[in-house]
Design a protein around this motif. Structure first.
Motif, PDB file in Angstrom:
ATOM      1  N   LYS A 233       0.844  -1.193   0.000  1.00 37.26           N
ATOM      2  CA  LYS A 233       0.000   0.000   0.000  1.00 37.26           C
ATOM      3  C   LYS A 233       0.875   1.235   0.000  1.00 37.26           C
ATOM      4  O   LYS A 233       1.989   1.215   0.513  1.00 37.26           O
ATOM      5  CB  LYS A 233      -0.912  -0.009   1.226  1.00 37.26           C
ATOM      6  N   PRO A 234       0.381   2.346  -0.570  1.00 36.85           N
ATOM      7  CA  PRO A 234       1.185   3.581  -0.582  1.00 36.85           C
ATOM      8  C   PRO A 234       1.355   4.135   0.825  1.00 36.85           C
ATOM      9  O   PRO A 234       0.523   3.912   1.707  1.00 36.85           O
ATOM     10  CB  PRO A 234       0.386   4.528  -1.463  1.00 36.85           C
ATOM     11  N   ASN A 235       2.439   4.857   1.022  1.00 35.82           N
ATOM     12  CA  ASN A 235       2.754   5.460   2.316  1.00 35.82           C
ATOM     13  C   ASN A 235       1.930   6.738   2.456  1.00 35.82           C
ATOM     14  O   ASN A 235       2.275   7.781   1.923  1.00 35.82           O
ATOM     15  CB  ASN A 235       4.252   5.760   2.380  1.00 35.82           C
ATOM     16  N   VAL A 236       0.830   6.642   3.181  1.00 30.82           N
ATOM     17  CA  VAL A 236      -0.121   7.747   3.295  1.00 30.82           C
ATOM     18  C   VAL A 236       0.037   8.409   4.657  1.00 30.82           C
ATOM     19  O   VAL A 236       0.096   7.742   5.680  1.00 30.82           O
ATOM     20  CB  VAL A 236      -1.567   7.238   3.121  1.00 30.82           C
ATOM     21  N   GLN A 237       0.112   9.727   4.657  1.00 30.72           N
ATOM     22  CA  GLN A 237       0.228  10.519   5.875  1.00 30.72           C
ATOM     23  C   GLN A 237      -0.905  11.545   5.881  1.00 30.72           C
ATOM     24  O   GLN A 237      -1.313  12.028   4.834  1.00 30.72           O
ATOM     25  CB  GLN A 237       1.564  11.272   5.910  1.00 30.72           C
ATOM     26  N   GLU A 238      -1.374  11.893   7.063  1.00 30.94           N
ATOM     27  CA  GLU A 238      -2.341  12.982   7.160  1.00 30.94           C
ATOM     28  C   GLU A 238      -1.573  14.244   7.526  1.00 30.94           C
ATOM     29  O   GLU A 238      -0.865  14.288   8.529  1.00 30.94           O
ATOM     30  CB  GLU A 238      -3.405  12.687   8.209  1.00 30.94           C
ATOM     31  N   LYS A 239      -1.698  15.267   6.701  1.00 32.98           N
ATOM     32  CA  LYS A 239      -0.925  16.497   6.877  1.00 32.98           C
ATOM     33  C   LYS A 239      -1.841  17.703   6.831  1.00 32.98           C
ATOM     34  O   LYS A 239      -2.915  17.670   6.229  1.00 32.98           O
ATOM     35  CB  LYS A 239       0.121  16.649   5.767  1.00 32.98           C
ATOM     36  N   ARG A 240      -1.352  18.773   7.428  1.00 36.19           N
ATOM     37  CA  ARG A 240      -1.985  20.083   7.294  1.00 36.19           C
ATOM     38  C   ARG A 240      -1.086  20.906   6.387  1.00 36.19           C
ATOM     39  O   ARG A 240       0.042  21.223   6.745  1.00 36.19           O
ATOM     40  CB  ARG A 240      -2.103  20.766   8.647  1.00 36.19           C
ATOM     41  N   LEU A 241      -1.574  21.247   5.224  1.00 34.33           N
ATOM     42  CA  LEU A 241      -0.805  22.034   4.265  1.00 34.33           C
ATOM     43  C   LEU A 241      -1.406  23.430   4.192  1.00 34.33           C
ATOM     44  O   LEU A 241      -2.628  23.586   4.159  1.00 34.33           O
ATOM     45  CB  LEU A 241      -0.832  21.363   2.888  1.00 34.33           C
ATOM     46  N   PHE A 242      -0.548  24.439   4.160  1.00 36.57           N
ATOM     47  CA  PHE A 242      -1.025  25.816   4.165  1.00 36.57           C
ATOM     48  C   PHE A 242      -1.260  26.300   2.742  1.00 36.57           C
ATOM     49  O   PHE A 242      -0.385  26.213   1.883  1.00 36.57           O
ATOM     50  CB  PHE A 242      -0.030  26.739   4.870  1.00 36.57           C
ATOM     51  N   SER A 243      -2.455  26.805   2.499  1.00 31.75           N
ATOM     52  CA  SER A 243      -2.809  27.380   1.213  1.00 31.75           C
ATOM     53  C   SER A 243      -2.724  28.898   1.325  1.00 31.75           C
ATOM     54  O   SER A 243      -3.467  29.509   2.102  1.00 31.75           O
ATOM     55  CB  SER A 243      -4.224  26.954   0.815  1.00 31.75           C
ATOM     56  N   TYR A 244      -1.817  29.500   0.571  1.00 32.72           N
ATOM     57  CA  TYR A 244      -1.633  30.951   0.645  1.00 32.72           C
ATOM     58  C   TYR A 244      -2.794  31.699   0.020  1.00 32.72           C
ATOM     59  O   TYR A 244      -3.154  32.777   0.482  1.00 32.72           O
ATOM     60  CB  TYR A 244      -0.325  31.359  -0.038  1.00 32.72           C
ATOM     61  N   ILE A 245      -3.392  31.140  -1.015  1.00 35.82           N
ATOM     62  CA  ILE A 245      -4.477  31.840  -1.696  1.00 35.82           C
ATOM     63  C   ILE A 245      -5.733  31.876  -0.819  1.00 35.82           C
ATOM     64  O   ILE A 245      -6.463  32.854  -0.809  1.00 35.82           O
ATOM     65  CB  ILE A 245      -4.772  31.220  -3.082  1.00 35.82           C
ATOM     66  N   HIS A 246      -5.960  30.797  -0.037  1.00 32.98           N
ATOM     67  CA  HIS A 246      -7.116  30.768   0.860  1.00 32.98           C
ATOM     68  C   HIS A 246      -6.770  31.277   2.252  1.00 32.98           C
ATOM     69  O   HIS A 246      -7.672  31.511   3.054  1.00 32.98           O
ATOM     70  CB  HIS A 246      -7.663  29.341   0.978  1.00 32.98           C
ATOM     71  N   ASP A 247      -5.485  31.399   2.550  1.00 34.87           N
ATOM     72  CA  ASP A 247      -4.992  31.867   3.844  1.00 34.87           C
ATOM     73  C   ASP A 247      -5.504  30.975   4.978  1.00 34.87           C
ATOM     74  O   ASP A 247      -5.994  31.451   5.992  1.00 34.87           O
ATOM     75  CB  ASP A 247      -5.386  33.327   4.076  1.00 34.87           C
TER      76      ASP A 247
ATOM     77  N   ILE B 206      -5.125  23.323   5.032  1.00 36.94           N
ATOM     78  CA  ILE B 206      -5.949  22.283   4.443  1.00 36.94           C
ATOM     79  C   ILE B 206      -5.495  20.967   5.059  1.00 36.94           C
ATOM     80  O   ILE B 206      -4.329  20.607   4.961  1.00 36.94           O
ATOM     81  CB  ILE B 206      -5.761  22.221   2.910  1.00 36.94           C
ATOM     82  N   ARG B 207      -6.401  20.261   5.699  1.00 40.46           N
ATOM     83  CA  ARG B 207      -6.070  18.952   6.267  1.00 40.46           C
ATOM     84  C   ARG B 207      -6.372  17.916   5.185  1.00 40.46           C
ATOM     85  O   ARG B 207      -7.500  17.810   4.713  1.00 40.46           O
ATOM     86  CB  ARG B 207      -6.893  18.675   7.510  1.00 40.46           C
ATOM     87  N   VAL B 208      -5.338  17.178   4.807  1.00 41.79           N
ATOM     88  CA  VAL B 208      -5.480  16.267   3.677  1.00 41.79           C
ATOM     89  C   VAL B 208      -4.600  15.044   3.888  1.00 41.79           C
ATOM     90  O   VAL B 208      -3.570  15.106   4.546  1.00 41.79           O
ATOM     91  CB  VAL B 208      -5.118  17.004   2.361  1.00 41.79           C
ATOM     92  N   LYS B 209      -5.042  13.920   3.328  1.00 41.44           N
ATOM     93  CA  LYS B 209      -4.225  12.712   3.339  1.00 41.44           C
ATOM     94  C   LYS B 209      -3.403  12.714   2.060  1.00 41.44           C
ATOM     95  O   LYS B 209      -3.955  12.821   0.960  1.00 41.44           O
ATOM     96  CB  LYS B 209      -5.100  11.469   3.403  1.00 41.44           C
ATOM     97  N   VAL B 210      -2.098  12.616   2.204  1.00 39.24           N
ATOM     98  CA  VAL B 210      -1.207  12.653   1.055  1.00 39.24           C
ATOM     99  C   VAL B 210      -0.186  11.522   1.165  1.00 39.24           C
ATOM    100  O   VAL B 210       0.144  11.083   2.260  1.00 39.24           O
ATOM    101  CB  VAL B 210      -0.447  13.996   0.938  1.00 39.24           C
ATOM    102  N   THR B 211       0.302  11.084   0.019  1.00 39.33           N
ATOM    103  CA  THR B 211       1.403  10.130   0.026  1.00 39.33           C
ATOM    104  C   THR B 211       2.702  10.909   0.178  1.00 39.33           C
ATOM    105  O   THR B 211       2.756  12.110  -0.091  1.00 39.33           O
ATOM    106  CB  THR B 211       1.437   9.315  -1.272  1.00 39.33           C
ATOM    107  N   THR B 212       3.745  10.209   0.570  1.00 43.17           N
ATOM    108  CA  THR B 212       5.035  10.880   0.713  1.00 43.17           C
ATOM    109  C   THR B 212       5.540  11.342  -0.650  1.00 43.17           C
ATOM    110  O   THR B 212       6.210  12.369  -0.750  1.00 43.17           O
ATOM    111  CB  THR B 212       6.052   9.952   1.379  1.00 43.17           C
ATOM    112  N   GLN B 213       5.190  10.606  -1.695  1.00 45.37           N
ATOM    113  CA  GLN B 213       5.555  11.027  -3.056  1.00 45.37           C
ATOM    114  C   GLN B 213       4.869  12.348  -3.394  1.00 45.37           C
ATOM    115  O   GLN B 213       5.492  13.251  -3.954  1.00 45.37           O
ATOM    116  CB  GLN B 213       5.140   9.938  -4.057  1.00 45.37           C
ATOM    117  N   ALA B 214       3.586  12.471  -3.032  1.00 46.42           N
ATOM    118  CA  ALA B 214       2.864  13.716  -3.300  1.00 46.42           C
ATOM    119  C   ALA B 214       3.462  14.868  -2.495  1.00 46.42           C
ATOM    120  O   ALA B 214       3.537  15.996  -2.980  1.00 46.42           O
ATOM    121  CB  ALA B 214       1.384  13.547  -2.974  1.00 46.42           C
ATOM    122  N   LEU B 215       3.909  14.592  -1.252  1.00 43.40           N
ATOM    123  CA  LEU B 215       4.550  15.644  -0.458  1.00 43.40           C
ATOM    124  C   LEU B 215       5.818  16.150  -1.129  1.00 43.40           C
ATOM    125  O   LEU B 215       6.088  17.353  -1.137  1.00 43.40           O
ATOM    126  CB  LEU B 215       4.880  15.128   0.939  1.00 43.40           C
TER     127      LEU B 215
END
Length: 188
Positions: A73-87, A90-99
């Motif tokens: 299975k892919p290495n999935v992490q739950e992260k909070r990524l900051f969106s500058y346009i929305h200020d 964003i809480r999202v599940k991402v793979t380490t490759q996507a990070l």
């Protein structure tokens, strides 16, 4: 358009608010660019997986060489990524490759803008991409005024004066409270 693409389009329109609010050419391009694949891993619909899926293969025993099926299975992490346009975050599940792809692009906004719609396999990614494109189109329509350097210096000086006045007011208020506290202590 496949059934899955049609359903994704409906969800994107619902989430972004495309009922007459988004430019028609943008919604047409979203409809044209939706992925036509029918099979996507269930949890990949709720995150950004950057093309990673469950892989299947054989587990081979060391002694006899017996083979049994297994999956990676892919290495999935739950992260909070900051969106500058929305200020906002964003809480999202991402793979380490996507990070890694997001870091290379320069942030979640830039990653979503640079990734074409047909490479986005998830409704969530497509919805955020459409929201960010909508925000950029609204920003493009806004008028921006610039001040000459002398005016900017005056404005900055005005802000400094206001900050200094607030600081002085707080200092005086603290001194008054301290004097009042000392008077109460002496009366005892």
């Amino acid at each position: 358009m496949s059934f899955r693409a049609r359903e994704m389009y409906k969800k994107v329109v619902r989430r972004v608010g495309g009922d007459g609010k988004l430019p028609a050419e943008l919604m047409k391009s979203v409809k044209d660019m939706l992925p036509d694949s029918k099979v996507v891993m269930g949890r990949a619909k709720r995150g950004i997986f950057a093309g990673r899926h469950i892989q299947f293969g054989n587990k081979v025993s060391e002694d006899g060489g017996n083979k049994s099926r297994r999956s990676w299975k892919p290495n999935v992490q739950e992260k909070r990524l900051f969106s500058y346009i929305h200020d906002c975050h964003i809480r999202v599940k991402v793979t380490t490759q996507a990070l890694r792809c997001i870091d290379k692009a320069g942030g979640i906004d830039e990653y979503l803008l640079k990734t074409p719609y047909n490479k986005m396999d998830t409704e969530m990614g497509i919805a955020w991409k459409a929201k960010i494109e909508k925000m950029y189109s609204e920003l493009a329509e806004m008028e921006v005024g610039f001040f000459p350097p002398e005016e900017e210096a005056k404005i900055e000086q005005g802000f400094d004066e206001v900050r200094a006045a607030k600081r002085d007011f707080r200092r005086e208020a603290r001194r008054a409270l301290a004097k009042q506290g000392q008077l109460e202590l002496r009366s005892w």
